[in-house]
Design a protein around this motif. Structure first.
Motif, short mmCIF file in Angstrom:
data_model
loop_
_atom_site.label_atom_id
_atom_site.label_comp_id
_atom_site.label_asym_id
_atom_site.label_seq_id
_atom_site.Cartn_x
_atom_site.Cartn_y
_atom_site.Cartn_z
N ILE A 10 45.62 -5.49 18.51
CA ILE A 10 44.57 -5.10 17.57
C ILE A 10 44.07 -6.32 16.80
N MET A 11 45.01 -7.14 16.37
CA MET A 11 44.60 -8.29 15.56
C MET A 11 43.72 -9.26 16.36
N VAL A 16 45.29 0.71 11.02
CA VAL A 16 46.15 1.45 10.09
C VAL A 16 47.28 2.16 10.82
N ILE A 49 50.36 6.73 4.78
CA ILE A 49 50.34 6.84 6.24
C ILE A 49 51.45 5.95 6.82
N ASN A 50 52.17 6.50 7.78
CA ASN A 50 53.20 5.72 8.47
C ASN A 50 52.55 4.72 9.42
N ASN A 51 53.07 3.52 9.45
CA ASN A 51 52.59 2.58 10.45
C ASN A 51 53.38 2.81 11.73
N ASP A 52 52.80 3.52 12.68
CA ASP A 52 53.52 3.84 13.91
C ASP A 52 53.07 2.96 15.08
N LEU A 53 52.41 1.85 14.76
CA LEU A 53 51.98 0.95 15.83
C LEU A 53 53.14 0.07 16.25
N THR A 54 53.22 -0.18 17.55
CA THR A 54 54.26 -1.07 18.01
C THR A 54 53.81 -2.52 17.78
N THR A 87 41.66 -8.21 18.86
CA THR A 87 40.35 -7.59 19.12
C THR A 87 39.57 -7.31 17.84
N PHE A 88 40.29 -7.08 16.73
CA PHE A 88 39.57 -6.75 15.50
C PHE A 88 39.63 -7.87 14.46
N ILE A 140 45.42 0.64 2.72
CA ILE A 140 45.02 2.00 3.11
C ILE A 140 46.26 2.85 3.35
N ARG A 141 47.26 2.27 4.05
CA ARG A 141 48.48 3.01 4.35
C ARG A 141 49.16 3.45 3.05
N ARG A 143 38.97 -2.57 10.31
CA ARG A 143 40.23 -2.62 9.56
C ARG A 143 40.97 -1.32 9.66
N ALA A 168 51.51 11.71 5.72
CA ALA A 168 50.17 11.49 5.19
C ALA A 168 49.46 12.82 4.98
N GLN A 210 51.07 -3.52 20.12
CA GLN A 210 49.79 -2.91 19.77
C GLN A 210 49.16 -3.63 18.59
N PRO A 244 44.56 -2.91 5.97
CA PRO A 244 45.27 -1.76 6.54
C PRO A 244 46.47 -1.36 5.70
#
Lengths: 325, 163
Positions: free
Chosen positions: B152-153, A84, B140-145, B155-156, B134-135, A80, A55, B148, B131
Motif C-alpha cells: 500500500i505504501m 487504514v 479500527i483494528n489494523n488487520d493489514l499484514t 502504491t499510495f 483515523i484508526r 490515506r 470499530a 500488504q 491512517p
C-alpha cells in the motif's frame, strides 16, 4: 357439481390444501429481514476468538453508507483511508471512486478521450490512470523559489557586502484550463490568499490559459500595458514519488510581442493566439522575443493545508537554497 | 369570518403523528414529514389520520431528524441554511454513536439531502488525517499484514503529500 370431473383426492377440500402447505407458504428467510449477520471466521481459521469488530463505524454502518462517505472524499484522503484497514482497502478499490476523480482532473481532455485512455493505456483501471498519468494538482500552489547573489555597495568597509536576493514564482491551476501566475518577493503564506481570479490589480496576479499534453504543460499569459507582452511558459510535470506530481520543471520562459489585431477580447484564449508560433516568434517588432535563462528553479507543490507551515516560507538567512530534488 | 377560521383549521389539520421505536410521539406538519421519501410514500397510500410508526428509529434520533426536516421545509435563503447545517453537524459530530445512528436513520427514511450532508461531514472528519489517526478516532483494528502495508505504501505514497 357434476361428480364426473375428476379431481386429485388431495385437492378436494380447502383444508387439505392448507395442510399440504400449498397455500400460504412458509418463507422462513423473511424472518431474517433486517438482521445483520455477523461475518464468521473462514473455515479452518486459526483464530477461534469471537469476531466482534471493535470499530463502531463497521458495526453500525452498512457498506453502501461507507461508500457514500468515500465518494465524497478527495483522492488524497481516499489514498490515506486505503491504508487504514483491510475492509477500507477493498472498499476503495471500487473503480467508480477513481473514475470520478480521473474525469474531474482531466476534464479538459473530455470524457471520451479519458475513457479511451483508461482502456488502451491503463488496462481499464481508473486507479492506475490516476497514479501513472501525469496530472496537474489543483489542491494547492506550485512555488518556484529563486535566489541570486547581488553585490552590495561598500560603505566605509574593506570587504564588499553581498546580498542574497530571493524571489518566487507562483502558479495555481484551475480545472477549466485557466491558471493564475504571480512573480513576487512575498512569502508563500502572504501570497496564497490572493492567488485567485478575484485578486485586485494591485496584487499583480495574472490570469492565463494552459493546456496539458502528456506531461507537458503549455501556458500563455497576456501582460496588460501599453506594449502588450505575452508570456509563454513550458513546463514538465514530474513527481518525487510515483503519482505525486509535485514538481514542475520550467523548460522555457519566453516573453514575446503580440499584435493588437490578434486580441479582440481580453478574455480570449491566449493559448489559441500563440498556437503554432515558433520559439522566437514575435508579432510586434517593438517587443522582441526573449527566452529567459534566470530564475528557472523547478516549481515545488505546496497543498493548501501546508501553506502556513511549508519550509518554503523560511527567509534566506534560515535557508539560502532549497534543493528541489 | 367563520370560513376563514375553518380554512386555517384545515391548514392546521394537515398534521401527522410519527411514532418512534421507543413509542415516543411526534406531531409535525405534513410537509415536514414529506422530506422523508419513505414517510411520504406511507402517507400517500395510508393517509395521515392514523399515527405512522417509524420502527428502527429511536426517539432522540427522530427528534433531531425532524428538526432538520422542519428547517429545510421553510425554504430560507441558502446562506442561512448552510450556516444552520454547519451548526447542526457540529453538534451531531461530537457524539459518534449518535452520528452513526443519524446517518443510518436518514438513509433508512430516505432523506437524501441529509445523507449527503452527513457523508460530506464524515469525509471532512477524515480529511488530512494519517491512517493511524483515523484508526484511533474510529477504534479500527489494523488487520493489514506487513506485506500488504508495504504494498500500500508503494502504491499510495503520493497521497501522503511528499515534499
Amino acid at each position: 357439481m357434476a361428480s364426473d370431473v375428476s379431481l386429485p383426492p388431495e385437492a378436494s377440500t380447502y383444508s387439505r390444501l392448507i395442510a399440504m402447505q400449498f397455500m400460504g407458504t412458509e418463507r422462513p428467510w423473511l424472518n431474517l429481514y433486517g438482521i445483520r449477520v455477523r461475518p464468521v471466521a473462514a473455515f479452518g481459521s486459526v483464530s477461534s476468538k469471537d469476531l466482534v469488530d471493535p470499530a463502531l463505524i463497521h458495526r453500525c454502518l452498512p457498506d453502501e453508507l461507507l461508500f457514500e462517505v468515500f465518494a465524497r472524499m478527495t483522492p488524497y484522503t481516499l489514498g490515506r483511508a486505503a491504508c487504514v484497514c483491510r475492509k477500507w482497502k477493498y472498499a476503495i478499490r471500487n473503480p467508480s471512486l477513481w473514475r470520478s476523480a480521473c474525469l474531474k482532473t482531466w476534464q479538459l481532455s473530455g470524457p471520451i478521450t479519458n475513457y479511451q485512455l483508461a482502456h488502451s493505456v491503463y488496462d481499464g483501471s481508473w486507479k492506475n490512470m490516476w497514479v501513472h498519468r501525469p496530472r496537474i494538482r489543483m489542491d494547492g500552489l506550485y512555488v518556484s523559489r529563486n535566489t541570486y547573489i547581488r553585490v552590495g555597495v561598500a560603505e566605509w568597509k574593506v570587504t564588499n557586502p553581498v546580498h542574497v536576493v530571493c524571489y518566487y514564482r507562483y502558479l495555481k491551476f484551475y480545472p477549466n484550463g485557466k491558471f493564475v501566475y504571480k512573480i513576487s518577493s512575498q512569502k508563500l503564506k502572504e501570497v496564497a490568499k490572493c492567488m485567485n481570479f478575484r485578486a485586485s490589480k494591485t496584487d499583480c496576479v495574472h490570469k492565463g490559459d494552459y493546456g496539458l499534453d502528456g506531461d507537458l504543460i503549455k501556458a500563455a499569459i497576456l501582460y496588460p500595458g501599453l506594449r502588450r507582452t505575452l508570456l509563454r511558459i513550458h513546463l514538465r510535470v514530474r513527481g518525487t514519488t510515483v503519482g505525486a506530481n509535485n514538481r514542475l520543471d520550467l523548460l522555457k520562459l519566453v516573453t514575446t510581442g503580440v499584435d493588437d489585431s490578434e486580441l479582440n477580447d481580453p478574455n480570449d484564449d491566449m493559448l489559441g493566439v500563440v498556437e503554432g508560433w515558433q520559439e522566437d516568434e514575435t508579432h510586434n517588432p517593438d517587443v522582441p522575443a526573449i527566452s529567459h535563462k534566470r530564475g528557472l528553479t523547478p516549481f515545488v507543490f505546496v497543498p493548501f493545508e501546508e501553506v502556513e507551515t511549508s519550509v518554503l516560507n523560511l527567509p534566506v538567512d534560515k535557508m539560502d537554497y532549497f534543493v528541489t530534488g | 369570518m367563520a370560513t376563514i377560521i375553518t380554512k386555517e383549521q384545515q391548514e392546521k389539520e394537515k398534521m401527522v403523528t410519527l411514532v418512534s421505536s421507543d413509542s415516543e410521539k411526534f406531531v409535525v406538519e405534513q410537509k415536514v414529514a414529506e422530506k422523508s421519501h419513505v414517510i411520504k410514500m406511507v402517507m400517500n397510500c395510508c393517509g395521515i389520520e392514523s399515527p405512522i410508526p417509524v420502527r428502527r428509529v429511536k426517539g432522540d434520533i427522530l427528534k433531531s431528524i425532524l428538526e432538520y426536516c422542519e428547517k429545510h421545509s421553510k425554504g430560507e435563503a441558502q446562506e442561512v441554511m448552510e450556516k444552520w447545517d454547519k451548526e447542526y453537524m457540529d453538534k451531531a459530530e461530537k457524539d459518534l454513536v449518535f452520528f452513526h445512528d443519524l446517518m443510518l436513520a436518514s438513509h433508512f427514511l430516505h432523506i437524501q439531502e441529509l445523507v449527503d450532508l452527513i457523508a460530506v461531514t464524515f469525509a471532512g472528519m477524515l480529511k488530512m488525517k494519517s491512517p493511524e489517526e483515523i484508526r484511533q478516532k474510529f477504534n479500527i483494528n489494523n488487520d493489514l499484514t506487513k506485506e500488504q502495508e508495504e504494498h500500500i505504501m508503494t502504491t499510495f505514497g503520493w497521497a501522503f503529500q511528499p515534499i
